[in-house]
Design a protein around this motif. Sequence first.
Motif, PDB file in Angstrom:
ATOM      1  N   ARG A 287      -3.358  -6.234 -68.185  1.00  0.00           N
ATOM      2  CA  ARG A 287      -3.058  -5.828 -66.821  1.00  0.00           C
ATOM      3  C   ARG A 287      -4.371  -5.629 -66.074  1.00  0.00           C
ATOM      4  O   ARG A 287      -5.060  -4.613 -66.271  1.00  0.00           O
ATOM      5  N   PRO A 288      -4.772  -6.559 -65.241  1.00  0.00           N
ATOM      6  CA  PRO A 288      -6.081  -6.481 -64.579  1.00  0.00           C
ATOM      7  C   PRO A 288      -6.236  -5.246 -63.714  1.00  0.00           C
ATOM      8  O   PRO A 288      -7.349  -4.726 -63.559  1.00  0.00           O
ATOM      9  N   GLU A 289      -5.122  -4.760 -63.141  1.00  0.00           N
ATOM     10  CA  GLU A 289      -5.228  -3.588 -62.264  1.00  0.00           C
ATOM     11  C   GLU A 289      -5.644  -2.337 -63.033  1.00  0.00           C
ATOM     12  O   GLU A 289      -6.203  -1.399 -62.437  1.00  0.00           O
ATOM     13  N   ILE A 290      -5.418  -2.313 -64.340  1.00  0.00           N
ATOM     14  CA  ILE A 290      -5.865  -1.158 -65.116  1.00  0.00           C
ATOM     15  C   ILE A 290      -7.375  -1.208 -65.320  1.00  0.00           C
ATOM     16  O   ILE A 290      -8.054  -0.174 -65.306  1.00  0.00           O
ATOM     17  N   ASP A 291      -7.940  -2.399 -65.479  1.00  0.00           N
ATOM     18  CA  ASP A 291      -9.396  -2.498 -65.470  1.00  0.00           C
ATOM     19  C   ASP A 291      -9.948  -2.030 -64.130  1.00  0.00           C
ATOM     20  O   ASP A 291     -10.984  -1.360 -64.067  1.00  0.00           O
ATOM     21  N   GLY A 292      -9.251  -2.377 -63.048  1.00  0.00           N
ATOM     22  CA  GLY A 292      -9.670  -1.894 -61.730  1.00  0.00           C
ATOM     23  C   GLY A 292      -9.565  -0.385 -61.619  1.00  0.00           C
ATOM     24  O   GLY A 292     -10.397   0.267 -60.976  1.00  0.00           O
ATOM     25  N   LEU A 293      -8.529   0.186 -62.253  1.00  0.00           N
ATOM     26  CA  LEU A 293      -8.384   1.637 -62.254  1.00  0.00           C
ATOM     27  C   LEU A 293      -9.537   2.295 -63.010  1.00  0.00           C
ATOM     28  O   LEU A 293      -9.977   3.398 -62.659  1.00  0.00           O
TER      29      LEU A 293
ATOM     30  N   PRO B 255       9.375  -5.040 -59.827  1.00  0.00           N
ATOM     31  CA  PRO B 255       8.755  -4.753 -58.527  1.00  0.00           C
ATOM     32  C   PRO B 255       9.777  -4.663 -57.399  1.00  0.00           C
ATOM     33  O   PRO B 255      10.695  -5.484 -57.303  1.00  0.00           O
ATOM     34  N   GLN B 256       9.604  -3.626 -56.553  1.00  0.00           N
ATOM     35  CA  GLN B 256      10.569  -3.384 -55.489  1.00  0.00           C
ATOM     36  C   GLN B 256       9.881  -3.138 -54.151  1.00  0.00           C
ATOM     37  O   GLN B 256      10.106  -2.127 -53.485  1.00  0.00           O
ATOM     38  N   GLY B 257       9.009  -4.032 -53.768  1.00  0.00           N
ATOM     39  CA  GLY B 257       8.446  -4.061 -52.425  1.00  0.00           C
ATOM     40  C   GLY B 257       7.894  -2.756 -51.906  1.00  0.00           C
ATOM     41  O   GLY B 257       6.880  -2.247 -52.394  1.00  0.00           O
TER      42      GLY B 257
ATOM     43  N   VAL C  82      -1.047   7.846 -62.851  1.00  0.00           N
ATOM     44  CA  VAL C  82       0.251   7.388 -63.363  1.00  0.00           C
ATOM     45  C   VAL C  82       0.989   6.572 -62.313  1.00  0.00           C
ATOM     46  O   VAL C  82       1.606   5.536 -62.616  1.00  0.00           O
ATOM     47  N   LEU C  83       0.924   7.018 -61.070  1.00  0.00           N
ATOM     48  CA  LEU C  83       1.591   6.272 -60.002  1.00  0.00           C
ATOM     49  C   LEU C  83       1.001   4.871 -59.851  1.00  0.00           C
ATOM     50  O   LEU C  83       1.728   3.892 -59.636  1.00  0.00           O
ATOM     51  N   ILE C  84      -0.309   4.764 -59.986  1.00  0.00           N
ATOM     52  CA  ILE C  84      -0.938   3.448 -59.903  1.00  0.00           C
ATOM     53  C   ILE C  84      -0.509   2.572 -61.080  1.00  0.00           C
ATOM     54  O   ILE C  84      -0.160   1.391 -60.912  1.00  0.00           O
ATOM     55  N   ILE C  85      -0.531   3.130 -62.280  1.00  0.00           N
ATOM     56  CA  ILE C  85      -0.122   2.355 -63.455  1.00  0.00           C
ATOM     57  C   ILE C  85       1.317   1.867 -63.316  1.00  0.00           C
ATOM     58  O   ILE C  85       1.658   0.740 -63.687  1.00  0.00           O
ATOM     59  N   TYR C  86       2.155   2.702 -62.726  1.00  0.00           N
ATOM     60  CA  TYR C  86       3.588   2.383 -62.663  1.00  0.00           C
ATOM     61  C   TYR C  86       3.947   1.490 -61.474  1.00  0.00           C
ATOM     62  O   TYR C  86       4.845   0.647 -61.570  1.00  0.00           O
TER      63      TYR C  86
ATOM     64  N   ASP D 231       1.518  -3.188 -58.589  1.00  0.00           N
ATOM     65  CA  ASP D 231       1.666  -4.570 -59.034  1.00  0.00           C
ATOM     66  C   ASP D 231       0.611  -5.445 -58.351  1.00  0.00           C
ATOM     67  O   ASP D 231       0.480  -5.412 -57.123  1.00  0.00           O
ATOM     68  N   PRO D 232      -0.155  -6.217 -59.125  1.00  0.00           N
ATOM     69  CA  PRO D 232      -1.233  -7.029 -58.533  1.00  0.00           C
ATOM     70  C   PRO D 232      -0.738  -8.097 -57.561  1.00  0.00           C
ATOM     71  O   PRO D 232      -1.501  -8.547 -56.705  1.00  0.00           O
ATOM     72  N   GLN D 233       0.510  -8.509 -57.685  1.00  0.00           N
ATOM     73  CA  GLN D 233       1.037  -9.570 -56.848  1.00  0.00           C
ATOM     74  C   GLN D 233       1.675  -9.061 -55.559  1.00  0.00           C
ATOM     75  O   GLN D 233       1.663  -9.754 -54.536  1.00  0.00           O
ATOM     76  N   THR D 234       2.214  -7.853 -55.593  1.00  0.00           N
ATOM     77  CA  THR D 234       3.039  -7.413 -54.464  1.00  0.00           C
ATOM     78  C   THR D 234       2.496  -6.210 -53.709  1.00  0.00           C
ATOM     79  O   THR D 234       3.035  -5.861 -52.660  1.00  0.00           O
ATOM     80  N   THR D 235       1.471  -5.523 -54.220  1.00  0.00           N
ATOM     81  CA  THR D 235       0.989  -4.310 -53.559  1.00  0.00           C
ATOM     82  C   THR D 235      -0.469  -4.445 -53.160  1.00  0.00           C
ATOM     83  O   THR D 235      -1.265  -5.117 -53.820  1.00  0.00           O
ATOM     84  N   PHE D 236      -0.812  -3.752 -52.086  1.00  0.00           N
ATOM     85  CA  PHE D 236      -2.184  -3.736 -51.587  1.00  0.00           C
ATOM     86  C   PHE D 236      -3.126  -3.124 -52.630  1.00  0.00           C
ATOM     87  O   PHE D 236      -4.188  -3.670 -52.937  1.00  0.00           O
ATOM     88  N   VAL D 237      -2.745  -1.981 -53.196  1.00  0.00           N
ATOM     89  CA  VAL D 237      -3.583  -1.318 -54.192  1.00  0.00           C
ATOM     90  C   VAL D 237      -3.749  -2.202 -55.419  1.00  0.00           C
ATOM     91  O   VAL D 237      -4.845  -2.334 -55.975  1.00  0.00           O
ATOM     92  N   GLY D 238      -2.659  -2.835 -55.854  1.00  0.00           N
ATOM     93  CA  GLY D 238      -2.739  -3.715 -57.013  1.00  0.00           C
ATOM     94  C   GLY D 238      -3.699  -4.870 -56.795  1.00  0.00           C
ATOM     95  O   GLY D 238      -4.464  -5.240 -57.697  1.00  0.00           O
TER      96      GLY D 238
END
Length: 608
Positions: free
Chosen positions: A4-10, A213-215, A255-259, A262-269
Amino acid sequence: MRYRPEIDGLRAVAVLPVVLFHAGFDVFSGGYVGVDVFFIISGFLITGLIREDLAAGRFSILGFYERRVRRILPALVAVSLITSAVAFAVMLPSFIVDFSRSLVAVSTFVSNLYFWKFSGYFDASAALRPMLHTWSLAVEEQFYVFMPIAAWIVYRYCARLWLWIFGLALLASLVLSIYATQAAPTANFFMLPTRAWELLLGAMFASIPRRVPQGNLDQIGSLAGLGLILWAVFAYDETTPFPGVAALAPCVGSVLIIYFADPQTTFVGRILSSRPAIWIGLISYSLYLVHWPIAVFWRYLTLQEPGLLGATAITAASIPLAYLSWRFVEQPFRKRTSASSLRVVLTGLAALAVIGLIGAYGWATGGTLTHFGASVAPKTPMGNTWRNGQCFYETQPNAPWNPQACEINPQGTVPVLLWGDSFAAHYTPGIVTSLANGGAAHVYEYTAAGCPPALAYYSQARPWCTDFNRNALNEIEKLGIKRVILSARWVDLRRRGLEQLESTLVALKKLNVETFVIGQSPIFITDVSVIGARGNDKWYSTVDHALNVQLKVLAEKNDAKFIDPTSALCSGATCDIRVDGQYLYFDYGHFGDFGSARAAKAYLPLGP
């Protein structure tokens, strides 16, 4: 587990605030919460891997420790060796001894215990301890001892109760942490029992399937998570009671970021899975390891806080060194080889043993390997001028306080009580000198180490402080005290809340006694002998001027008088450490006899 690349980003979000905070960028005053983000990530990933192995029937305790050895030890050992070489080359013997002890603690996974016992994370002395940051590794290593075994037992015998069992453990640890925020703040910061809930919170979410993922909900959840972390980074500081309730913000945010991120659908991801964020995340472990020794040696060699230029230089030096460590130390050792798990583990333990032996040798030889040994200026010995064991208690009193044994100038006409901790006791030699030829004040010394004169103060480490302080009111009435002098290491009380002093001021006001609050006297970045050995007679105090301003406001609000020691001891940005060739202090801030005499004469209220 799926990458999960976003966890490396975290990880980048975790490490950068820590580095910038330690480097000296004041705006990142809560940057230390990055460690809590790391705890969440570690708990999540480790537990996820354990559960996958258990479900696939391939779980092995030895295999688990092999992966931990490959992940943690190579960079830790390399940084420890390089740090040792620099420390032995530039540090004075007393520092070498402390550093060597910490090496032994690192090699045995108990550095958090060592720094709990001998330092607070925000103490002035902490800034010159090159291995201080390894406390968090020790917490994780201790967690790794228990978690795989507990996970195997729970999974095998009561898998349906997994969330309940670990959830209750999480809750117990959180409650303990909240309680210890006031009762034992230093232990709370360093110890596994009060930090385990953070690792377990990550572990719990490794056991909960990720949603589809739910938008908008994902956008809101991930933005809220990042917001909570950033809020803690910029809003917290060393006075924030921590961890406890305050740690919920960065932990829940993680935890909120991990959950949700999503790298495809969210700005933070998308931000966290960007190439720069991933790159920082990949080197984050090495960056965490290398940045703190660099910051320590900067402070040690300059004897000052870095400032903007220094903080920039520390950060700029840390990143390329971290990359080299990741590229040439971490990466090669993480690759699986034909070596058995047992051999890898034993090799890692042998490497740690080498670190421990270096530490043991430096400890045993008293740090005399350094060529700076001969240049150490002599300290002023405290001796027993504080009347240790009678009027100044270093441990719980084993007999009632005897006012007759603690009198100074019994012929005086104004009964005065000197009440506080060691930063009150260090005025005693000066009071004796000032009243040697008589005077109006008839002073009683009533002091105890680690016991600021605040009736509302409670310490789990020194629970007897509560009764000691309450008894002061009884002694004031029995002795007919007319004037009370309050003094302490206020920087410590400030972390719990200076308002605790108000309980004392209100009580003294009701007793109708004249009350003086002596502000925080200078505290230096290290022992004044180190500063003086470089030819300095004046140096910069680490005390924030705002502290004495806050004390003054609090004192005057309750009709007490405030005295600022820095007005007599400092000029401009610097304070005297040596006058006429004699040191005013015998360590980083306690007056020796000579300094105590000068301070007492300059500003203590000993007249009619």
